[in-house]
Design a protein around this motif. Sequence first.
Motif: not given
Length: 263
Positions: A161-166, A205-209, A211-215
Amino acid sequence: MKNFSHSSSLLKEKLQKQDLSIGSWLTIPHQAIVEILSTAGFEWLAIDMEHSPISIETIMNLIGHIQGNNMQALVRVSKNEEVAIKRVLDAGADGVIVPMIRNKYEAKKAVNFVKYPPIGKRGVGLNRAQKYGTAFDTYQNWVKNHAVVIAQIEHIDAVNNLEEILSVDGIDGIIVGPYDLSASMGYPGKYDREDVQKALHKIDVITKKLNKPLGFHVVDSDHRKLLEKINKGYSFLAFSLDFFFLGDKARDEMLLLKEKITK
């Protein structure tokens, strides 16, 4: 005491720009640990409420020592719950790391517990953060623009569900908890398994797509492990934790000593 200066918003700005920011994890509730870690150059420390016996009274003192040593104070709260979140913020924390966020609904809940109406649903109290009632308006503006909300991604549901969280407004970034993520897949601590690695790659992949910071929380105290994440584009990094820095150094040096003594 928090003075709502430019330094208070430094982490928020770094997250927005995806500039590298390195902190560490605090589980030993003592001023000396904060002061020692401050000499290493960390920008922030996260006080762990979820897996340590640290009380709210101690947390307020630790927040003051962290901020007094030119670092920002985050708190990994015990759970995604209104009272747990607002108490550490009222104590003066610069932001929260909220564990076990698994979907958009839970991410929205976390933001609501941080922000005052009309943005969120946080109740109003006067304590250290509001300078004991003398600076509520200033603090309210600070919360709106500078308080940091990090969603901890540590369950396979969160990965799916990462896209919707971000997408949730008010979530400033994520931090991956590799131990619990692997546990949610049935393999606690075995994050080198191929299927766990695939889940971690999916997060990248999702976070970079988007354009959100990766932690990521790199639990190992070896700087080379942290460098691996930096080279993969991670910018919000927790480097090990207090007792591993202490214990690993002591064990390594004693092992080297014993090897030389027995030769």
